[in-house]
Write a protein that holds these residues in place. Sequence first.
Motif, short mmCIF file in Angstrom:
data_model
loop_
_atom_site.label_atom_id
_atom_site.label_comp_id
_atom_site.label_asym_id
_atom_site.label_seq_id
_atom_site.Cartn_x
_atom_site.Cartn_y
_atom_site.Cartn_z
N TYR A 138 0.82 -1.21 0.00
CA TYR A 138 0.00 0.00 0.00
C TYR A 138 0.86 1.27 0.00
CZ TYR A 138 -2.27 4.08 1.59
OH TYR A 138 -2.66 5.39 1.66
N THR A 139 1.75 1.36 0.97
CA THR A 139 2.52 2.59 1.15
C THR A 139 3.42 2.89 -0.06
OG1 THR A 139 2.44 2.23 3.53
CG2 THR A 139 4.04 3.83 2.75
N ALA A 140 3.97 1.84 -0.66
CA ALA A 140 4.80 2.04 -1.86
C ALA A 140 3.96 2.68 -2.97
CB ALA A 140 5.39 0.72 -2.32
N LYS A 141 2.76 2.18 -3.16
CA LYS A 141 1.88 2.74 -4.18
C LYS A 141 1.48 4.18 -3.83
CE LYS A 141 -0.28 -1.59 -5.77
NZ LYS A 141 -0.25 -1.40 -7.24
N ALA A 142 1.17 4.40 -2.57
CA ALA A 142 0.72 5.74 -2.15
C ALA A 142 1.81 6.78 -2.39
CB ALA A 142 0.30 5.71 -0.68
N ILE A 143 3.04 6.47 -1.98
CA ILE A 143 4.13 7.44 -2.16
C ILE A 143 4.42 7.62 -3.65
CG2 ILE A 143 6.56 7.94 -1.68
CD1 ILE A 143 6.27 6.28 0.89
N ALA A 144 4.42 6.51 -4.39
CA ALA A 144 4.70 6.59 -5.82
C ALA A 144 3.68 7.49 -6.52
CB ALA A 144 4.69 5.20 -6.45
N ALA A 145 2.42 7.31 -6.19
CA ALA A 145 1.36 8.08 -6.86
C ALA A 145 1.36 9.54 -6.40
CB ALA A 145 0.00 7.43 -6.59
N ILE A 146 1.44 9.75 -5.09
CA ILE A 146 1.26 11.11 -4.55
C ILE A 146 2.52 11.95 -4.70
CG2 ILE A 146 0.76 12.44 -2.46
CD1 ILE A 146 -0.92 10.00 -1.51
N ALA A 147 3.69 11.35 -4.44
CA ALA A 147 4.92 12.15 -4.47
C ALA A 147 5.59 12.14 -5.84
CB ALA A 147 5.89 11.63 -3.41
N PRO A 154 -3.07 3.08 -4.86
CA PRO A 154 -3.03 2.47 -3.54
C PRO A 154 -4.46 2.22 -3.05
CG PRO A 154 -2.68 4.82 -3.36
CD PRO A 154 -2.76 4.51 -4.84
N VAL A 155 -4.67 1.15 -2.32
CA VAL A 155 -6.01 0.85 -1.82
C VAL A 155 -5.98 0.76 -0.29
CG1 VAL A 155 -7.96 -0.73 -1.88
CG2 VAL A 155 -6.58 -0.38 -3.93
N ASP A 156 -6.48 1.78 0.35
CA ASP A 156 -6.57 1.77 1.82
C ASP A 156 -7.99 1.39 2.23
OD1 ASP A 156 -8.03 3.96 1.12
OD2 ASP A 156 -7.29 5.21 2.74
N GLY A 157 -8.26 1.49 3.52
CA GLY A 157 -9.58 1.13 4.01
C GLY A 157 -10.69 1.98 3.41
N ASN A 158 -10.42 3.26 3.21
CA ASN A 158 -11.41 4.14 2.59
C ASN A 158 -11.75 3.69 1.18
OD1 ASN A 158 -11.94 6.28 4.53
ND2 ASN A 158 -9.79 6.85 4.26
N ILE A 159 -10.69 3.44 0.41
CA ILE A 159 -10.89 3.08 -0.99
C ILE A 159 -11.53 1.71 -1.12
CG2 ILE A 159 -9.71 2.75 -3.21
CD1 ILE A 159 -7.75 4.89 -2.42
N GLU A 160 -11.20 0.81 -0.21
CA GLU A 160 -11.88 -0.50 -0.20
C GLU A 160 -13.39 -0.31 -0.06
OE1 GLU A 160 -10.20 -2.75 2.98
OE2 GLU A 160 -8.68 -3.68 1.71
N ARG A 161 -13.77 0.61 0.83
CA ARG A 161 -15.20 0.83 1.07
C ARG A 161 -15.86 1.48 -0.13
NH1 ARG A 161 -14.47 3.12 5.30
NH2 ARG A 161 -14.61 5.30 4.69
N VAL A 162 -15.22 2.52 -0.67
CA VAL A 162 -15.80 3.22 -1.81
C VAL A 162 -15.96 2.27 -3.00
CG1 VAL A 162 -15.39 5.04 -3.52
CG2 VAL A 162 -14.88 5.47 -1.11
#
Length: 366
Positions: A138-147, A154-162
Amino acid sequence: MTSSAAAKIKQQAVPAESASRPALLLDWYDRHRRRLPWRAAAGERADPYRVWLSEIMLQQTGVKTVGPYFEKFLARWPDVAALGRASLDDVLRMWAGLGYYSRARNLHACAVAVLRDHGGIFPDTEEGLRRLPGIGPYTAKAIAAIAFDIRTMPVDGNIERVVSRLYAVEEPLPQAKPLIGVLAEMLLGPSRPGDSAQALMDLGSSICTPKKPACALCPLDDDCAARLRGDQETFPRKAPKKAGTLRRGAAFIVTRGDELLVRTRAEKGLLGGMTEVPGSAWLAEQDDKMALKQAPQVNGVTRWHRKTGVVTHVFTHFPLELVIYIADVAARTRAPAGMRWVPIATLADEALPNVMRKAIAHGLDI
DNA sequence: AAACCGTGGCA
DNA sequence: TTGCCAAGGTT
């Protein structure tokens, strides 16, 4: 994508307008994005150090809780090189209270690695990030996408729900993770992957909430499979988790004037590397008498005074009840092997987990 | 692969 | 009040 995930996608209801979802999402984000301390202004590239620091702190931890910790860390260690030069003990002390303490160890190890192996510059690929301590899928994807503006979701708990609501995913978590990952990637448009991810997070946090989602305010309202069925609140499906068994133990509060007897926990495992007062093991099926037998041998202590009441604390996988015993010893009494005296006035600066702060507060009537 | 790993907010 | 939930990783 895996063949099983592909097969499951065919079973999903995918509304015809799904092609416009990425654009609808970004439009909504541009109007309603949250302002957060680690988030760059619209149109500006985020600082990888801030993104990384925030992502580690936000693992299983709420935005509101993280805020003050993020500011504290940033003020003291303004870049990854500064954090890489800090001592682990200083990092643990600053992290105390935030929980999941292996994150703090990995945070420090990661900063050291970036400083030593990458010249103080974060790797700018998902694979490179993934190799660093404390950075998982997750974190690797999040940093890659955002930074780094890399096209990944990245798929966190919020995105899983949405996503589980958007596609009415019937498969329960965690089995549904691969499928949800593939469906989430479909929400990436031709540009701004980081904003797409943060848009879904903000949507999940403010609109598509676990209970009573504000569907009327959602940009994807008339494009949501669960909403069309009217059972959006029942997603995501989840396997029920079993409750932990109550464990009991004793904590021993030994004072020497205005000092307190403490020790450091083992590096790994529960509350690894953190400071604690001496105590018994924490076990189910343990009564007060058994726990009292595990009191430390301290010169001058012949009997313990038991404080009335118990200190309760709930860990992720079990609740704990602690009985508190106190004793006071003469000046210059030696600390037992492996223990030390610390001034009570400076306890706030110690790497004390909250369960220990509770126990000490109860023992000292503060 | 399932278990382990904190804590506080919230309905 | 009790249980759920939060920008998961490691083993």
